[in-house]
Design a protein around this motif. Structure first.
Motif, short mmCIF file in Angstrom:
data_model
loop_
_atom_site.label_atom_id
_atom_site.label_comp_id
_atom_site.label_asym_id
_atom_site.label_seq_id
_atom_site.Cartn_x
_atom_site.Cartn_y
_atom_site.Cartn_z
N THR A 64 16.04 69.75 -20.18
CA THR A 64 15.93 69.03 -18.91
C THR A 64 16.75 69.74 -17.83
O THR A 64 16.29 69.94 -16.70
CB THR A 64 16.41 67.57 -19.09
OG1 THR A 64 15.68 67.01 -20.18
CG2 THR A 64 16.17 66.74 -17.85
N ALA A 99 15.16 71.54 -14.55
CA ALA A 99 15.54 70.97 -13.25
C ALA A 99 16.14 72.06 -12.36
O ALA A 99 15.86 72.13 -11.16
CB ALA A 99 16.51 69.81 -13.45
N ALA A 128 13.43 73.91 -10.83
CA ALA A 128 12.40 73.03 -10.24
C ALA A 128 11.07 73.19 -10.99
O ALA A 128 10.00 73.29 -10.39
CB ALA A 128 12.22 73.29 -8.76
N PRO A 151 10.54 64.98 -9.39
CA PRO A 151 11.69 64.43 -10.13
C PRO A 151 11.59 62.92 -10.35
O PRO A 151 12.34 62.38 -11.16
CB PRO A 151 12.89 64.79 -9.26
CG PRO A 151 12.36 65.30 -7.97
CD PRO A 151 10.91 65.57 -8.10
#
Ligand SMILES: NC(=O)c1ccc[n+]([C@@H]2O[C@H](COP(=O)([O-])OP(=O)(O)OC[C@H]3O[C@@H](n4cnc5c(N)ncnc54)[C@H](OP(=O)(O)O)[C@@H]3O)[C@@H](O)[C@H]2O)c1
Length: 307
Positions: free
Chosen positions: A134, A138, A141, A212
């Motif tokens: 994760t 993240a 992106a 997100p």
């Protein structure tokens, strides 16, 4: 209006039943197999898929960078550190991906209060890998979905599961199989259903991009929720008429009596004893595959089954 062309796929874990099923469902679209072993020849004939040699446990680089949507049916605790290493070495290469879909396990939920060390370690490894993946995605992106399927069963091409097929072997060997009452609930998912959900999400992620606000973690099961005893009965009914598995009698004992009889196992193997105890636990109520796919539910068992 022309439909968008399907996103190219790089697939880890092609030599699992779900990997084989995904290759078959993705027939005709660009797909590269990544892994330690070259792909098996397709069951429908023709050339095997292009191959990208890559051992997830080795620190070295892959020859070419993986492309498109990265899908993994390999153990998430090897895939997540590999992606993190690649992102540190080549952030632009990782950012060029369209997204990541990785397989974890519902054990991260169902075994989190396990009393034996083996299962506790498993939960820890799964959780750490999910967190690492994760964070990596993240930071780039990168759209991500982590699938946490429950019991995966079935056959695809030459590969079959090693869980329900083992239960079927047991039914063939034993005249009587004692159970703790009807047992707890199960929601097994066929490898083809898991592959179909994965492919569906791959196309969805490629279209929607990084969002997100969307949940990353998806606990996933098959379309039927049934007791342990019903699952075994349906397995028996799905075998050929002369199959010895049909003859095994399922004996529903009072759960306390069943556990007392199984208690010597506690001294020999706490992990096995807890597995026997879990026969009475409800390991279900995950998102059913058909709800994601928008198709009618498929009753258990979905065919083909592993022999
Ligand atoms: N089986 C279940 O009931 C179940 C339940 C919940 C979740 N899961 C998860 O679902 C996925 C598929 O499970 P499965 O039991 O069907 O898988 P499996 O048959 O054990 O296959 C694992 C796959 O990962 C590949 N792999 C392993 N280590 C690798 C490495 N170092 N580098 C590259 N590839 C590697 C294997 O390739 P090789 O051919 O090179 O070995 C194989 O294709 C896994 O992520 C598993 O954790 C399974």
């Amino acid at each position: 209006m022309a439909l968008p062309s399907p996103v190219p796929i790089t697939l880890f874990g092609a030599t699992s039943p779900s990997g084989q099923a995904l290759i078959e469902l993705a027939r005709g679209r660009p797909l590269v197999v990544a892994g330690r072993r070259p792909p098996l020849p397709p069951a429908w004939g023709g050339d095997p898929q292009p191959f990208l040699p890559c051992d997830l446990e080795q620190a070295g680089e892959t020859g070419e960078a993986p492309l498109g949507m990265l899908i993994s049916f390999a153990p998430i605790w090897t895939f997540a550190p590999w992606l993190a290493r690649w992102a540190a070495r080549d952030p632009a290469g990782v950012t060029a991906l369209r997204g990541v879909i990785a397989c974890s396990s519902s054990s991260v939920i169902t075994k989190r209060f396990a009393a034996n060390g083996f299962d506790r370690d498993l939960v820890q490894r799964l959780r750490q890998a999910e967190e690492q993946l994760t964070l990596t995605c993240a930071a780039q992106a990168l759209p991500l979905r982590i699938l946490a399927p429950t019991l995966i069963y079935g056959q695809s091409g030459r590969l079959g599961d090693r869980n329900l097929s083992r239960l079927r072997q047991l039914l063939r060997r034993l005249p009587i199989l004692p159970l703790p009452g009807q047992g707890g609930l199960r929601q097994p998912i066929h490898c083809r259903q898991l592959a179909a959900v994965t492919l569906h999400l791959a196309d969805q992620l490629a279209q929607e991009g990084f969002d997100p606000s969307q949940p990353v973690h998806l606990p996933l099961g098959g379309d039927d929720t049934l007791t342990y005893a019903t699952m075994l009965r349906r397995l028996q009914e799905a075998t050929d008429p002369g199959d010895r598995a049909r003859r095994c009698r399922l004996l529903a004992l009072p759960p306390r009596l069943f556990l007392s009889l199984a208690s010597p196992l506690l001294l020999l193997s706490p992990k096995r004893f807890e597995a026997v105890q879990r026969m009475g636990a409800d390991l279900a109520r995950f998102t059913p595959a058909h709800r994601i796919l928008g198709v009618p539910p498929e009753p258990f068992p979905v065919l083909p089954l592993a022999p």
